[in-house]
Scaffold this motif. Structure first.
Motif, PDB file in Angstrom:
ATOM      1  N   ALA A 172      11.692  -6.869  -2.388  1.00  0.00           N
ATOM      2  CA  ALA A 172      10.474  -7.285  -2.134  1.00  0.00           C
ATOM      3  C   ALA A 172       9.708  -8.732  -1.887  1.00  0.00           C
ATOM      4  N   ARG A 173      10.785  -9.184  -3.579  1.00  0.00           N
ATOM      5  CA  ARG A 173      10.465 -10.836  -2.981  1.00  0.00           C
ATOM      6  C   ARG A 173      10.755 -11.252  -2.063  1.00  0.00           C
ATOM      7  N   LEU A 174      11.380 -11.064  -1.808  1.00  0.00           N
ATOM      8  CA  LEU A 174      11.755 -12.025  -0.652  1.00  0.00           C
ATOM      9  C   LEU A 174      11.593 -11.396   0.729  1.00  0.00           C
ATOM     10  N   GLY A 175      11.036 -10.302   0.490  1.00  0.00           N
ATOM     11  CA  GLY A 175       9.463 -10.274   2.017  1.00  0.00           C
ATOM     12  C   GLY A 175       8.342 -11.494   1.783  1.00  0.00           C
ATOM     13  N   ILE A 176       7.837 -11.374   0.417  1.00  0.00           N
ATOM     14  CA  ILE A 176       6.651 -11.883   0.895  1.00  0.00           C
ATOM     15  C   ILE A 176       6.860 -13.148   0.420  1.00  0.00           C
ATOM     16  N   LEU A 177       8.345 -14.083   0.369  1.00  0.00           N
ATOM     17  CA  LEU A 177       8.387 -14.842   0.609  1.00  0.00           C
ATOM     18  C   LEU A 177       8.141 -15.759   1.960  1.00  0.00           C
ATOM     19  N   VAL A 178       9.146 -14.920   2.958  1.00  0.00           N
ATOM     20  CA  VAL A 178       9.126 -14.144   4.346  1.00  0.00           C
ATOM     21  C   VAL A 178       7.644 -15.068   5.007  1.00  0.00           C
ATOM     22  N   VAL A 179       7.277 -13.981   4.192  1.00  0.00           N
ATOM     23  CA  VAL A 179       5.444 -13.481   5.147  1.00  0.00           C
ATOM     24  C   VAL A 179       4.809 -15.519   4.817  1.00  0.00           C
ATOM     25  N   MET A 180       4.703 -15.834   3.568  1.00  0.00           N
ATOM     26  CA  MET A 180       4.173 -16.857   3.338  1.00  0.00           C
ATOM     27  C   MET A 180       4.835 -17.794   3.926  1.00  0.00           C
ATOM     28  N   PHE A 236       6.528 -18.077   6.929  1.00  0.00           N
ATOM     29  CA  PHE A 236       5.926 -17.335   8.122  1.00  0.00           C
ATOM     30  C   PHE A 236       4.193 -16.431   8.680  1.00  0.00           C
ATOM     31  N   PHE A 237       4.099 -15.859   8.041  1.00  0.00           N
ATOM     32  CA  PHE A 237       2.530 -15.952   8.654  1.00  0.00           C
ATOM     33  C   PHE A 237       1.351 -16.157   7.069  1.00  0.00           C
ATOM     34  N   PRO A 238       1.142 -16.700   6.631  1.00  0.00           N
ATOM     35  CA  PRO A 238       0.425 -16.970   5.579  1.00  0.00           C
ATOM     36  C   PRO A 238      -1.119 -16.666   5.256  1.00  0.00           C
ATOM     37  N   ASN A 239      -1.419 -15.986   6.582  1.00  0.00           N
ATOM     38  CA  ASN A 239      -2.519 -15.362   6.454  1.00  0.00           C
ATOM     39  C   ASN A 239      -2.178 -14.102   6.749  1.00  0.00           C
ATOM     40  N   ALA A 240      -1.353 -13.785   6.307  1.00  0.00           N
ATOM     41  CA  ALA A 240      -0.847 -11.769   6.617  1.00  0.00           C
ATOM     42  C   ALA A 240      -1.641 -11.525   5.298  1.00  0.00           C
ATOM     43  N   SER A 241      -2.777  -9.702   5.742  1.00  0.00           N
ATOM     44  CA  SER A 241      -3.018  -9.447   4.880  1.00  0.00           C
ATOM     45  C   SER A 241      -2.317  -8.723   3.920  1.00  0.00           C
ATOM     46  N   ASN A 242      -3.082  -8.178   2.800  1.00  0.00           N
ATOM     47  CA  ASN A 242      -2.298  -7.532   1.533  1.00  0.00           C
ATOM     48  C   ASN A 242      -1.422  -6.542   2.736  1.00  0.00           C
ATOM     49  N   ILE A 243      -1.584  -5.313   3.114  1.00  0.00           N
ATOM     50  CA  ILE A 243      -1.133  -4.775   3.867  1.00  0.00           C
ATOM     51  C   ILE A 243      -0.246  -4.946   4.859  1.00  0.00           C
ATOM     52  N   ASN A 244       0.036  -5.353   5.469  1.00  0.00           N
ATOM     53  CA  ASN A 244       0.961  -5.829   6.412  1.00  0.00           C
ATOM     54  C   ASN A 244       2.104  -7.248   5.291  1.00  0.00           C
ATOM     55  N   ARG A 245       1.235  -7.303   4.160  1.00  0.00           N
ATOM     56  CA  ARG A 245       2.632  -8.501   3.112  1.00  0.00           C
ATOM     57  C   ARG A 245       3.389  -7.260   2.734  1.00  0.00           C
ATOM     58  N   SER A 246       2.565  -6.123   1.722  1.00  0.00           N
ATOM     59  CA  SER A 246       3.125  -4.716   1.184  1.00  0.00           C
ATOM     60  C   SER A 246       4.530  -4.974   1.774  1.00  0.00           C
ATOM     61  N   LEU A 247       4.179  -4.294   4.025  1.00  0.00           N
ATOM     62  CA  LEU A 247       4.424  -3.540   4.590  1.00  0.00           C
ATOM     63  C   LEU A 247       5.452  -4.239   4.997  1.00  0.00           C
ATOM     64  N   ILE A 248       6.029  -5.760   4.897  1.00  0.00           N
ATOM     65  CA  ILE A 248       7.353  -6.656   5.199  1.00  0.00           C
ATOM     66  C   ILE A 248       8.331  -6.180   3.869  1.00  0.00           C
ATOM     67  N   ALA A 249       7.189  -6.337   2.398  1.00  0.00           N
ATOM     68  CA  ALA A 249       7.852  -6.120   1.475  1.00  0.00           C
ATOM     69  C   ALA A 249       8.718  -4.482   1.528  1.00  0.00           C
ATOM     70  N   PHE A 250       8.726  -3.988   2.166  1.00  0.00           N
ATOM     71  CA  PHE A 250       8.617  -2.526   2.300  1.00  0.00           C
ATOM     72  C   PHE A 250      10.411  -2.877   2.308  1.00  0.00           C
TER      73      PHE A 250
END
Lengths: 315, 251
Positions: free
Chosen positions: A86-94, A96-110
């Motif tokens: 899940a942390r790897l997912g959050i890193l990817v979000v940070m 590539f998509f630094p301004n993603a919302s919490n929901i999108n962050r969770s989605l990628i982390a999921f």
């Protein structure tokens, strides 16, 4: 009887959690708060307590499900690579998509945590004999490999500090507008209860479950899905809570057995009570400052964990 | 149940080699043969726990692969040799799992009655609230079989169910299985190591050797010196007492 004691303990801890803090709010003047006290009560104390209850319940139930899915008492999202994925997912979000919302962050982390845990399950299926100690060891190694990938890229992109804040569970930042995502866990817990009987069957192993008419792989995937969603939401809103998912289900199993239909809510309640207790300690230990609750959970949890290990070894 | 040219390979080793069989309904069939003859593997393939590499197995006219998992569980129950269940469950909770194919975990009145019957059938009523991790090997074995009994299937497949049972319970177990066949019309297929139990209780015997079908016939036709000597590669005396045959192979 035990359930009543647990419920009363949980209630007392919940009330204490609402009224413990730097700004003193007395339980006596609940109906007569000035505007400042009212603000603190509704924008931090209450959200914090609610999120503690949900997070504690979710973390311990996730552990319980994982233990049944892998037929191993020492597996939880923190020892199966779920959290690290899940942390790897959050890193990817940070990155590539630094301004993603919490929901999108969770989605990628999921997505990452689901795939990560799936990979873990495949790995342990390759083990010839599922040794009780080997499985969590492999999980820890697997998690650490993913973790080091995360650290490497976080370092490259200068996100180390930002990333490590995801590592530590902390409720100090929980306030109105920002923690609500954790409510997603509540329906997940209800679904887990509906399928508790099936999860217990999976806990009896593939052959036994299949011969009793259960689609083993499907329920395993389904359970992993629930755990992955809940863990991702937890990580995004609160952070990592080590040991909770192992210690609480094991303690409950010691007294109430392993039929999940009977133990799910007790496990959830015990998880909430334990987490609130740890959070109160983290708030009062160096007042007016706070330590992250994951530190307190880690210390108390690891001590109980060692006791459990030794007790298990005696048998 | 029909087994047609079934084979199974583990690596390059042919564990089950082109077995052709028809299981007689409403009979107690014993699977015998030396270690590594492929008996357990065949049993696992019949219950779909492991895939076969070649061949077909038909249950009620349909290939076992085409059965829905849950329907299959209402038709056929299997208990394997080693069951590593390390859950803390009471005997009653374990036996209740046998009702899962029927009630999906919502225990009805009929389910409770079946569970009670299974418990009393196997002498477990008094200890039904004990945890299975505190039981002796024999008690645990009976608890598993009670679960299979509660599953209430037409076919019951058991892999060495007499393991861990003392003589008394082993005889009781065989009598109960015989009862299931005679009075409840079940088809019981059971892997046995002790050929004397097969000689005394089985209607038919399937003998396997080196993955191949050695002989499938009525019990009297299999429990013969010339058959058993070749099957086990040893000198076995067959004698008769009170109309039953016994094998002496201890010296």
């Amino acid at each position: 009887m035990r359930k009543t004691i647990l419920l009363i303990t949980l209630l007392i801890l919940t009330i204490s959690s609402i009224f413990v803090g730097v700004q003193s709010i007395s339980i006596m003047d609940v109906f007569d708060l000035d505007s400042n006290q009212s603000l603190i009560l509704w924008s931090t104390r209450v959200p914090r307590t609610i999120s503690l209850i949900i997070a504690g319940a979710t973390a311990s139930v996730c552990g319980l499900i994982m233990q049944h899915l892998t037929q191993n008492k020492f597996v939880s999202p923190t020892t199966a690579g779920t959290m690290d994925s899940a942390r790897l997912g959050i890193l990817v979000v940070m990155i590539f998509f630094p301004n993603a919302s919490n929901i999108n962050r969770s989605l990628i982390a999921f997505i990452f945590s689901f795939l990560g845990s799936l990979l873990f399950i495949q790995l342990i299926n390759l083990l010839p004999h599922k040794n009780q100690v080997m499985v969590p060891l492999i999980g820890l190694m697997f998690g650490n490999i993913i973790g080091s990938v995360v650290t490497f890229f976080a370092y490259q992109f200068q996100l180390i500090q930002n990333m490590s804040s995801w590592l530590q569970g902390n409720f100090a930042t929980v306030s109105r507008n920002g923690y609500e995502l954790i409510y997603v866990s509540v329906p997940l817990l209800l679904i887990a209860y509906v399928y508790a009987y099936q999860f217990t069957l999976v806990g009896m192993g593939r052959d036994m479950a299949s011969s009793l008419g259960l689609n083993y792989r499907l329920i395993q995937l389904f359970g992993l899905g629930i755990v992955a969603i809940a863990s991702s939401v937890m990580l995004v809103t609160i952070g990592n809570l080590p040991f909770l998912g192992i210690v609480i289900p094991n303690l409950v199993s010691l007294y109430m057995g392993d039929q999940m239909k009977q133990t799910l809510w007790v496990t959830a309640g015990a998880g909430s009570a334990f987490l609130i207790f740890c959070d109160i300690i983290s708030r009062v230990i160096i007042q007016p400052f706070e330590v992250p609750v994951s530190l307190v959970v880690g210390i108390i949890g690891s001590v109980i964990f060692i006791i459990l290990l030794l007790k298990g070894g005696e048998k | 149940m029909e087994i047609k040219k079934v084979s199974k390979l583990y690596g390059s080793r042919q564990v089950v080699d082109g077995v052709d069989l028809e299981i007689s309904e409403g009979k107690l069939t014993a699977l015998i043969g030396p270690n590594g003859a492929g008996k357990s593997t065949l049993l696992s393939m019949m219950s779909r726990l492991i895939d076969k590499d070649i061949g077909e197995i038909y249950l009620d006219g349909n290939e076992v692969k085409s059965w829905k998992q849950n329907e299959l569980a209402k038709k056929l129950a299997i208990l394997k040799q080693s069951n590593h269940v390390n859950l803390k469950l009471t005997i009653r909770e374990l036996v209740a799992f046998g009702r899962f194919p029927h009630s999906k975990g919502r225990v009805t009145q009929k389910d409770s009655e079946m569970i009670d019957e299974a418990l009393s059938h196997f002498g477990l009523t008094d200890i039904q609230d004990q945890l299975i991790d505190s039981l002796s090997g024999g008690q645990l074995q009976r608890a598993y079989i009670a679960m299979i009994f509660a599953q209430d299937t037409d076919y019951i497949l058991l892999d060495e169910p007499l393991n861990n049972l003392d003589m008394n319970y082993a005889v009781q177990m065989m009598k109960i299985l015989k009862d299931l066949v005679v009075y409840h019309g079940k088809t019981v297929i059971i892997v046995l190591h002790d050929i004397n139990f097969a000689a005394s209780y089985a209607d038919e015997i399937i003998a396997m050797k080196d993955g191949k079908l050695f002989l499938h016939d009525d019990t009297e036709e299999v429990i013969k010196k010339e058959v058993l000597d070749r099957l086990y590669d040893m000198n076995i005396k067959v004698c008769e007492m009170e109309g039953k045959r016994f094998c002496l192979y201890f010296n």
